[in-house]
Design a protein around this motif. Structure first.
Motif, mmCIF file in Angstrom:
data_model
loop_
_atom_site.group_PDB
_atom_site.id
_atom_site.type_symbol
_atom_site.label_atom_id
_atom_site.label_comp_id
_atom_site.label_asym_id
_atom_site.label_seq_id
_atom_site.Cartn_x
_atom_site.Cartn_y
_atom_site.Cartn_z
ATOM 1 N N GLY A 583 0.815 -1.209 0.000
ATOM 2 C CA GLY A 583 0.000 0.000 0.000
ATOM 3 C C GLY A 583 0.848 1.258 0.000
ATOM 4 O O GLY A 583 1.917 1.298 0.599
ATOM 5 N N ASN A 584 0.331 2.291 -0.674
ATOM 6 C CA ASN A 584 0.979 3.605 -0.708
ATOM 7 C C ASN A 584 2.358 3.629 -1.367
ATOM 8 O O ASN A 584 3.082 4.590 -1.227
ATOM 9 C CB ASN A 584 1.114 4.195 0.701
ATOM 10 N N ARG A 585 2.705 2.552 -2.015
ATOM 11 C CA ARG A 585 3.985 2.584 -2.712
ATOM 12 C C ARG A 585 3.765 2.293 -4.188
ATOM 13 O O ARG A 585 2.833 1.594 -4.553
ATOM 14 C CB ARG A 585 4.960 1.559 -2.136
ATOM 15 N N THR A 586 4.647 2.859 -5.017
ATOM 16 C CA THR A 586 4.540 2.586 -6.447
ATOM 17 C C THR A 586 5.931 2.413 -7.047
ATOM 18 O O THR A 586 6.943 2.538 -6.343
ATOM 19 C CB THR A 586 3.764 3.712 -7.152
ATOM 20 N N TRP B 16 7.374 5.925 -2.027
ATOM 21 C CA TRP B 16 6.112 6.169 -1.329
ATOM 22 C C TRP B 16 5.287 7.161 -2.132
ATOM 23 O O TRP B 16 5.844 8.102 -2.691
ATOM 24 C CB TRP B 16 6.367 6.734 0.069
ATOM 25 N N VAL B 17 3.980 6.941 -2.169
ATOM 26 C CA VAL B 17 3.107 7.922 -2.797
ATOM 27 C C VAL B 17 2.702 8.896 -1.697
ATOM 28 O O VAL B 17 1.810 8.620 -0.902
ATOM 29 C CB VAL B 17 1.857 7.260 -3.416
ATOM 30 N N TRP B 48 0.060 8.042 7.851
ATOM 31 C CA TRP B 48 -0.643 9.291 7.534
ATOM 32 C C TRP B 48 -1.513 9.691 8.712
ATOM 33 O O TRP B 48 -2.076 8.828 9.406
ATOM 34 C CB TRP B 48 -1.512 9.110 6.295
ATOM 35 N N LYS B 84 -5.865 4.485 6.023
ATOM 36 C CA LYS B 84 -6.538 4.428 4.728
ATOM 37 C C LYS B 84 -6.126 3.195 3.923
ATOM 38 O O LYS B 84 -5.079 2.643 4.164
ATOM 39 C CB LYS B 84 -6.270 5.705 3.925
#
Ligand SMILES: [Zn+2]
Ligand SMILES: [Zn+2]
Ligand SMILES: [Zn+2]
Lengths: 779, 84
Positions: A583-586, B16-17, B48, B84
């Motif tokens: 999650g949250n990584r690309t 990280w996004v 977050w 999330k």
């Protein structure tokens, strides 16, 4: 008392009978009784002094006009040893006889002189006979001819050969010729030579001419013999110690020969003659020094080769070590070795691994030669400077550190290292082996560093910084990890542990993360392959990824490559799957990196190849459309035309693509290329493809990027001032650089930077001055 | 000529996004790890807050422990983990 004229005539005749020299004769039958009468007459006339002086004048004249010229007339330049031997022998014989023939006259002159009572010294001596000998010597030496040494040399050479032979050869079984005199054994002349030799020396000794006449010749001669003996003994091989043999040879052959010369044939000096004993021992001391000196000089000339063969050549190194203490050749050694290293090693024709190997040998050999480390430090300074300026040094050190198997000395060194400074524990016990530093030591260097620093540290210190070295290792590791499709992570980790011991944990932390990335990638790949959408795509072909933590890898060279759509589709799907997994990584793909396994079918032939993404993309385009101009390829692949031109050669050499017109490429006809492609050739091609260049920006490239800031300043400077020397550019840059924060540039770095500009023709270097090439002008 | 791709191994970097590059607490890049960690990513993840600010988890936990009030160090709003 008055005398008649007739009486005087009679007296004169009697006087010349006793002293025939007054009529230029030497021989007389005058007996002692007869001379008593003559002496009586002389004293009666009161002319003792007059007659004596007259006789001396005549003797002097005779020696000058007859004896000396006759003696020296034999001293001619001849080539044959034997003739020289004979000439010298007969010259000495004749002289001896001539001098002896004066003996009875000398007795009479002594009586006459005693009656003079004037205490006048005769040629510096009280005694007439001694004075006469002095006169003989003085007269002879005053007429010394230029080449008098030639036949003396012959004489001693022949006799020395006989002696040398006597001491050295025990097995003369097979020769027919005597190696002493050169005659056949049946006619061996050695005994005669020895006899003449002793006789002649005795006569010269008697005349007190031995030292004066032959001293210099003997010294020269023996030194020559020592030198040639050393030469004969020590060519080529370094694995035997020679000092012992040489000392022994000097003591037996040379010294006993010399002793016999001085002692008229006897092998021992007379116990009561301190003069001879002194002369001999002084001679011996001189020769010993000369022996060590010549031997060391020869070994110093060979030192470079000795070092290359170390440790096999350790006996030779031991010899030098021993002799250095006895001679004053330390600085000669440093100078000569430094020179040899420079001429044999430090030029562009020698590749870096060879220089390193030689440097390592030098460290080992010189450590042994001089434990203080001072010679090593002095001698290898240019080597270190040179290595520092070679671009691929760190790379070579690192790759030889990581080389597997035997032959990689550095890898062995690394494995030996335990992390604790060596021998610290027994330092206390070794206090009595302490030696002061030699006088040529650099006082600024801690002697402990000099003695203990190990080979790897010495290599790394070439750079003055561990960081640069570790950085380069990181780049190399990165290349290796990305290039190999199968990676032996365990081996790399084991090796990394060794490096950590040496360079510290912190320095190598980055590399640890890199290795972890690779093993993590394997796990992620297998997880993603279970994703149903990926499973579907993988039926076409399997896509894998190496997922890197960018912050821990060295910067990559920026390269662009537009992949074929089907590949992009795969990678996008992979990214999606990854995002779902983490999650949250690309992911950001580096399209030009990685490797592709493809199969090419041409006619009945199938080729299984592993190629770069670039090569795969290119050949895939040709599958869809058999003819491409370079411009069209540039449009679809987004790769600069120059790079395309360079890289397309891979498929050209494979025989699959041909350049039909300029910058226009076509797929080779199926029938034509059969002959061209052989499996072997393909293997080689792959290797070349994989190995040619690093995908990482090297430390050098990175620094060069930083220096690029200066370029516009430099161009400006040279436009205004036409041409400038290096140090001037450096000074001016320092002024400008204060306006550019974070840029600091050493003279050395600037030189390198400017040299790359010269190589790419952006600068011209002429007579030490840099200037802009005419055509470029302001760019 | 027929070209068949059998496997394609690509190279990618992960990131990280997040709406920033660096952690506001330790100033290190998000893609690196916090000063207490050695390995990035799974071992030093981001979290977050409800305020949409994000930090290394170890950094924000440490921060919250050191503060009397549980506030976001960037915007001073009450800190709530946003799962999330
Ligand atoms: Zn943080
Ligand atoms: Zn952390
Ligand atoms: Zn906030």
């Amino acid at each position: 008392m008055s005398h008649k004229k007739g009486d005087l005539k009679v007296y004169w005749n009697k006087i010349t009978y006793a002293f025939p020299i007054l009529n230029d004769n030497i021989f007389s039958d005058c007996t002692n009784a007869e001379y008593d009468e003559v002496q009586h007459i002389i004293v009666g006339l009161g002319v003792q002094i007059k007659i004596r002086d007259l006789v001396l004048i005549h003797i002097e004249k005779h020696l000058r006009q007859h004896v000396a010229p006759k003696f020296w007339s034999k001293f001619i330049k001849v080539n044959e040893d034997v003739r020289g031997f004979q000439l010298f022998k007969s010259a000495v014989n004749d002289l001896y006889e001539a001098v002896s023939s004066f003996s009875s006259m000398m007795c009479r002159l002594t009586i006459l002189n005693n009656s003079c009572n004037d205490n006048k010294p005769i040629y510096g001596e009280k005694d007439v006979v001694l004075g006469f000998k002095q006169l003989v010597r003085a007269t002879l030496l005053s007429q010394l001819p230029l080449d008098f040494q030639v036949i003396i040399n012959h004489f001693y050479k022949i006799s020395f050969n006989v002696f040398d032979n006597e001491y050295e050869n025990s097995d003369m079984s097979e020769d027919i010729m005597c190696s002493g005199c050169g005659n056949e054994y049946a006619d061996c002349n050695c005994a005669y030579i020895v006899k003449v030799f002793h006789e002649t020396n005795r006569k010269l000794m008697d005349l007190q001419l031995l030292e004066r006449l032959t001293g210099q010749v003997l010294t020269n001669f023996i030194q020559l013999r020592i030198e040639s003996h050393i030469q004969k003994l020590c060519t080529g091989t370094f694995d035997v110690s020679h000092v012992g043999f040489l000392e022994n040879w000097l003591d037996t052959t040379v010294m006993s020969w010399l002793t016999r010369i001085y002692c008229g044939g006897s092998s021992k000096p007379p116990p009561d003659d301190k003069n001879i004993q002194n002369a001999i021992s002084k001679f011996k001391q001189k020769l010993r020094y000369f022996l060590y000196h010549s031997y060391t000089k020869l070994r110093i000339d060979q030192l470079f080769n000795i070092i290359i063969e170390y440790p096999d050549s350790q006996p030779a190194v031991d010899d030098i070590k021993f002799c250095l203490d006895k001679t004053d050749l330390r600085s000669t050694l440093c100078k000569k070795l430094q020179n040899a290293l420079e001429t044999r090693l430090l030029h562009s024709g020698v590749n870096t691994p060879d220089i390193l190997t030689a440097y390592i040998s030098t460290i080992r050999a010189l450590r042994h030669l001089d434990p203080s480390g001072v010679i090593l430090e002095t001698v290898t300074k240019p080597v270190r400077n040179y290595l520092r300026n070679r671009e691929d040094t760190v790379r070579s050190v690192v790759s030889s550190l990581t080389e597997e198997g035997a032959g990689s000395e550095l890898a062995e060194e690394l494995a030996k290292y335990t992390g604790e400074p060596e021998g610290d524990a027994d330092n206390d016990e070794a206090w009595d082996e302490w030696n002061p530093d030699p006088v040529d030591a650099d006082p600024k260097v801690d002697p402990k560093d000099r003695r203990t620093s190990d080979i790897i540290s010495m290599l790394v210190n070439v750079y003055g910084s561990k960081e640069l070295f570790v950085n380069e290792y990181r780049t190399l590791l990165a290349d290796r990890l990305l290039a190999q499709s199968v990676i032996n992570t365990e081996k790399e980790i084991r090796y990394l542990e060794l490096l950590k011991l040496r360079f510290g944990e912190a320095q190598l932390h980055f590399c640890e993360v890199m290795l972890k990335d690779i093993s993590d990638s394997k796990r992620i790949n297998s997880l993603i392959h279970q994703d149903s959408s990926i499973e579907e795509l993988n039926k076409e072909f399997v896509s894998n990824a190496m997922i890197l933590s960018a912050q821990f890898w060295p910067p990559f060279k920026d390269e662009n490559l537009e992949l074929p759509d089907e590949i992009k589709r795969h990678l996008e799907a992979y990214t999606k799957s990854y995002e779902a997994l983490k999650g949250n990584r690309t992911l950001s793909w580096k399209p030009h990196l990685g490797n592709v396994n493809i199969e090419i079918e041409i006619g009945e032939k199938k080729l299984d190849l592993t190629v770069s993404p670039f090569n795969a993309t290119l050949i895939m385009h040709f599958q869809n459309k058999p003819q491409w101009s370079i411009e069209e390829l540039h449009q679809v692949m987004k790769v600069p035309v120059t790079v395309l031109r360079r890289k397309i050669t891979y498929w050209q050499t494979m025989g699959l693509i041909m350049e039909k017109g300029s910058d226009y490429f076509v797929l080779a006809d199926e029938t034509e290329n059969k002959a061209n492609v052989s499996a072997n050739q393909v293997q080689e091609m792959i290797c070349e493809d994989e190995e040619t260049e690093s995908v990482m920006a090297s430390a050098h490239d990175q620094r060069e990027g930083e220096l690029q800031v200066f370029w516009s300043y430099i161009v400006g400077m040279l436009t205004n001032l036409d041409s400038l020397p290096l140090d001037r550019i450096h000074q001016m840059l320092k002024m400008f650089a204060s306006q550019v924060p974070g840029t600091e540039c050493s003279l050395q770095e600037l030189r390198q930077f400017l040299d790359t500009k010269v190589r790419t023709h952006q600068l011209v270097l002429q007579g030490g001055l840099y200037k802009l090439p005419k055509t470029i002008g302001l760019r | 000529m027929k070209v068949t791709v059998k496997s394609w191994t690509g190279v990618a970097t992960w990131r990280w996004v997040a709406n920033d590059d660096n952690c506001g607490i330790c100033r290190m890049p998000f893609d690196s790890c916090c000063p207490d960690c050695k390995l990035p990513g799974d071992d030093c993840p981001l979290v977050w807050g409800a305020c949409s600010h994000c930090f290394h988890i170890h950094c924000i936990v440490k921060w919250l422990h050191s503060q009397p009030q549980q506030q976001c160090p960037m915007c001073r709003q009450d800190w709530k983990f946003n799962n999330k």
